[in-house]
Design an enzyme around this catalytic site. Structure first.
Site, short mmCIF file in Angstrom:
data_model
loop_
_atom_site.label_atom_id
_atom_site.label_comp_id
_atom_site.label_asym_id
_atom_site.label_seq_id
_atom_site.Cartn_x
_atom_site.Cartn_y
_atom_site.Cartn_z
N ARG A 76 0.82 -1.21 0.00
CA ARG A 76 0.00 0.00 0.00
C ARG A 76 0.86 1.27 0.00
O ARG A 76 0.49 2.26 -0.62
CB ARG A 76 -0.94 -0.01 1.21
CG ARG A 76 -2.09 -0.98 1.02
CD ARG A 76 -2.99 -1.05 2.21
NE ARG A 76 -4.31 -1.53 1.83
CZ ARG A 76 -5.27 -1.82 2.69
NH1 ARG A 76 -5.06 -1.66 3.99
NH2 ARG A 76 -6.43 -2.24 2.27
N LYS A 109 -17.87 -16.57 3.48
CA LYS A 109 -19.30 -16.47 3.72
C LYS A 109 -20.10 -15.93 2.54
O LYS A 109 -19.72 -14.93 1.94
CB LYS A 109 -19.56 -15.55 4.91
CG LYS A 109 -19.17 -16.15 6.24
CD LYS A 109 -19.01 -15.05 7.19
CE LYS A 109 -19.62 -15.17 8.53
NZ LYS A 109 -19.61 -13.81 9.12
N GLY A 131 -9.46 -8.27 0.41
CA GLY A 131 -8.26 -8.31 1.25
C GLY A 131 -7.52 -9.63 1.22
O GLY A 131 -6.33 -9.70 0.94
N GLY A 171 -12.42 -3.96 1.81
CA GLY A 171 -13.83 -3.58 1.89
C GLY A 171 -14.23 -2.64 0.77
O GLY A 171 -15.33 -2.73 0.21
#
Ligand code: ADP
Ligand code: MG
Length: 393
Positions: free
Chosen positions: A37, A197, A350, A373
């Protein structure tokens, strides 16, 4: 949708307040374990310095429980940045207030200041007082923190309302590459979704179902879909309350003419452990008491063949529990398939980004998003507040 960038404005001699995403992973001693990053923000910083701007960087790190917790300070990020760009970076011990202002107002063209972690204040509340103090430091705002763009915080959104605001190069690249894939993809367009999920990915599945030609589903969430097809899934991850939704999504795929492929075979284990007993079974024959922790070899081949012919690929979510080597094969096979694909290949999320990085494929795909996100919300088709607040071209 096209945003103005640092190239569209005159920055010489100006105080340019730049929001960067330096929220990097660190180990127990606070050492940076992956500086991607920070490296990704360098093109914007170098450009501004070369144009003679006065560069004031602001960033957040983690979720400090108490103000000025030494472990949550961003000194190491400043040191790493200075190493990478080979210039001094003046790290301040605060991000607002009189002392900071004195230093900032005394900057010379080409100087770089890094402010302290904005989360020591009410950044996440978009607190008007804090926002104003931040905005006072700059004459122009540049947002290069794609990873924080899904949040309407002082440093991502509030300041953009008070200053002329444009995108940095990383921000521009993220929204252009992913935006193109969603708006105007070269076809065939293939999406691969995985991860733990279904509930985390409902928005992404729904949005992509209206756009893709083929949707490949792997990872833990595939088992809720297999269950919805009526298969027994043993101890595999199941979201009981999402079985119905999974059924509806599969029906929707049929009516939208989208090919939706689920794993045809799996690596199942007798427990969730690196040294568990494991074997390959078809999806129709998952034994009770065993759990699926990765896609199997037939599925790897099936998915790789679809990816091979794609012109646009978006991948979010690992195919298995890649953190444990015995269950990393499916994720690796998909990463390899993306690397070999001649189309535009994009990895968002991520853990997916970490997997691609860890497996050594990051340079072999078109784009690995720096947003976890944020890239998910982008793939859901949402407007990100940090992006929306920037000047349109
Ligand atoms: P991303 O961060 O890329 O959006 P997620 O956070 O949704 O991805 O999912 C990543 C997690 O999913 C990983 O920790 C991985 O171990 C887990 N996972 C993948 N497949 C399985 C599986 N079959 N069973 C349990 N967990 C899984
Ligand atoms: Mg994740």
């Amino acid at each position: 949708m096209q945003k103005m960038t640092v190239k569209d404005i005159d920055v010489k001699g100006k105080r340019v307040l730049v929001r960067v995403d330096f929220n990097v992973p660190v180990d127990d001693s606070g050492n940076i374990t992956d500086d991607r990053r920070i490296r990704s923000a360098v093109p914007t910083i170098e450009y501004l310095v070369n144009q003679g701007a006065r560069v004031i960087l602001m960033c957040h790190f983690g979720r400090p429980k108490e103000p000025f917790d030494p472990e949550m300070k961003v000194d190491r990020m400043g040191e790493r940045l200075a190493q990478i760009i080979g210039r001094p970076v003046c790290k301040l011990d605060d991000c607002v207030g009189e002392e900071v202002e004195n230093k900032v107002f005394a900057m010379k063209d080409g100087d770089i200041i890094l402010l302290e972690n904005v989360r020591f204040y009410k950044d996440t509340k978009n607190d008007p007082e804090f926002t104003e103090k931040l905005a006072k430091l700059g004459e122009i705002f540049v947002n290069d923190a794609f990873g924080a763009a899904h949040r309407a915080h002082s440093s991502t959104f509030g300041v953009a309302k008070l200053l002329p605001s444009v995108a940095g190069f990383l921000m521009q690249k993220e929204i252009e590459i992913m935006g193109n894939a969603l708006r105007n993809p070269d076809k065939p367009f293939v999406a691969i979704l995985g991860g733990a999920k279904v509930s985390d990915k409902i928005g992404v599945i729904e949005n992509l179902l209206t756009k893709v030609d083929t949707l490949l589903i792997g990872g833990g969430m595939a088992y809720t879909f297999l269950k919805a097809k009526g298969y027994e899934i043993g101890n595999s991850l199941l979201e009981e309350d999402k079985v119905r939704l999974a059924k509806e999504l599969m029906d929707k795929a049929v009516s939208s003419n989208v090919k939706l492929l689920l794993p045809v075979d799996n690596i199942v284990a007798d427990r969730f452990a690196i040294d568990a007993d494991k074997k390959v079974v078809d999806s129709t024959a998952i034994p009770a008491d065993w759990e699926g922790l990765d896609i199997g070899p037939k599925t790897q081949e099936l998915f790789a063949n679809v990816i091979k012919n794609a012109k646009t690929v978006v991948w979010n979510g690992p195919m298995g529990v890649f953190e444990m080597e015995p269950f990393a094969g499916g994720t690796k096979a998909v990463a390899e398939a993306l690397a070999k694909c001649n189309g535009t290949t994009i990895v968002g999320g991520g853990d997916s980004a970490a997997a691609v990085e860890q497996l050594g494929f990051a340079n072999k795909v078109t784009h690995v998003s720096t947003g976890g996100g944020a890239s998910l919300e982008f793939l859901e088709g949402k407007d990100l507040p940090g992006v929306a607040a920037l000047k349109d071209r």
